[in-house]
Design a protein around this motif. Sequence first.
Motif, PDB file in Angstrom:
ATOM      1  N   LYS A   3      49.993  55.750  45.857  1.00 19.84           N
ATOM      2  CA  LYS A   3      49.833  57.006  45.340  1.00 19.84           C
ATOM      3  C   LYS A   3      49.321  58.148  46.215  1.00 19.84           C
ATOM      4  CE  LYS A   3      49.154  55.625  40.609  1.00 19.84           C
ATOM      5  NZ  LYS A   3      48.410  55.604  39.462  1.00 19.84           N
ATOM      6  N   ASN A  22      45.724  57.521  48.327  1.00 16.41           N
ATOM      7  CA  ASN A  22      45.068  56.603  47.453  1.00 16.41           C
ATOM      8  C   ASN A  22      43.964  57.370  46.865  1.00 16.41           C
ATOM      9  OD1 ASN A  22      46.522  54.619  48.407  1.00 16.41           O
ATOM     10  ND2 ASN A  22      45.657  54.574  50.252  1.00 16.41           N
ATOM     11  N   LYS A  24      41.170  58.532  43.765  1.00 15.97           N
ATOM     12  CA  LYS A  24      40.558  57.588  42.894  1.00 15.97           C
ATOM     13  C   LYS A  24      41.299  57.708  41.510  1.00 15.97           C
ATOM     14  CE  LYS A  24      36.384  58.543  41.733  1.00 15.97           C
ATOM     15  NZ  LYS A  24      35.011  59.099  41.425  1.00 15.97           N
ATOM     16  N   GLU A  25      41.333  56.547  40.998  1.00 13.75           N
ATOM     17  CA  GLU A  25      42.165  56.482  39.517  1.00 13.75           C
ATOM     18  C   GLU A  25      41.832  57.391  38.480  1.00 13.75           C
ATOM     19  OE1 GLU A  25      45.117  55.043  39.148  1.00 13.75           O
ATOM     20  OE2 GLU A  25      45.389  54.283  41.268  1.00 13.75           O
ATOM     21  N   ASP A  26      40.632  57.666  38.505  1.00 14.57           N
ATOM     22  CA  ASP A  26      39.957  58.409  37.118  1.00 14.57           C
ATOM     23  C   ASP A  26      39.808  59.684  37.263  1.00 14.57           C
ATOM     24  OD1 ASP A  26      37.872  57.776  38.871  1.00 14.57           O
ATOM     25  OD2 ASP A  26      36.476  57.031  37.419  1.00 14.57           O
ATOM     26  N   THR A  28      40.061  63.791  36.766  1.00 12.24           N
ATOM     27  CA  THR A  28      40.289  64.255  35.518  1.00 12.24           C
ATOM     28  C   THR A  28      40.966  65.876  36.168  1.00 12.24           C
ATOM     29  OG1 THR A  28      38.164  65.488  35.374  1.00 12.24           O
ATOM     30  CG2 THR A  28      38.362  63.426  34.316  1.00 12.24           C
ATOM     31  N   VAL A  60      50.122  64.246  41.267  1.00 12.26           N
ATOM     32  CA  VAL A  60      50.075  62.787  41.560  1.00 12.26           C
ATOM     33  C   VAL A  60      51.484  62.299  42.013  1.00 12.26           C
ATOM     34  CG1 VAL A  60      48.995  60.316  41.359  1.00 12.26           C
ATOM     35  CG2 VAL A  60      47.686  62.352  40.882  1.00 12.26           C
ATOM     36  N   ASP A  62      53.567  59.002  42.632  1.00 14.43           N
ATOM     37  CA  ASP A  62      53.431  57.657  42.695  1.00 14.43           C
ATOM     38  C   ASP A  62      54.707  56.841  43.283  1.00 14.43           C
ATOM     39  OD1 ASP A  62      52.859  55.013  42.107  1.00 14.43           O
ATOM     40  OD2 ASP A  62      52.751  55.372  39.985  1.00 14.43           O
ATOM     41  N   THR A  64      56.696  53.551  44.650  1.00 16.24           N
ATOM     42  CA  THR A  64      56.902  52.180  44.438  1.00 16.24           C
ATOM     43  C   THR A  64      57.854  51.558  45.555  1.00 16.24           C
ATOM     44  OG1 THR A  64      56.190  52.034  42.274  1.00 16.24           O
ATOM     45  CG2 THR A  64      57.164  50.192  42.914  1.00 16.24           C
TER      46      THR A  64
END
Length: 71
Positions: A3, A22, A24-26, A28, A60, A62, A64
């Motif tokens: 990411k 990379n 942080k996932e959270d 806002t 973001v 993403d 794969t």
Amino acid sequence: MAKTLELNFDAEVGSAKISVRNPKEDLTPAEIKAAMEKMVQANVFITAKGDLVRAVNARVIDRTTEEIEFV
């Protein structure tokens, strides 16, 4: 899966972007906007387009990767 957080700004001459791998996932939207505004105010980044003048948006990305095996 990789990411990237892409931060887009208006600069003195055109637009500029900063990519963060990379993130942080959270995070806002409010946290991202506040951080971008601090970057503009602090004027710590040197870009080819001049100083950052305004936070525009963020996204973001993403990505794969899937290995393909030959039989």
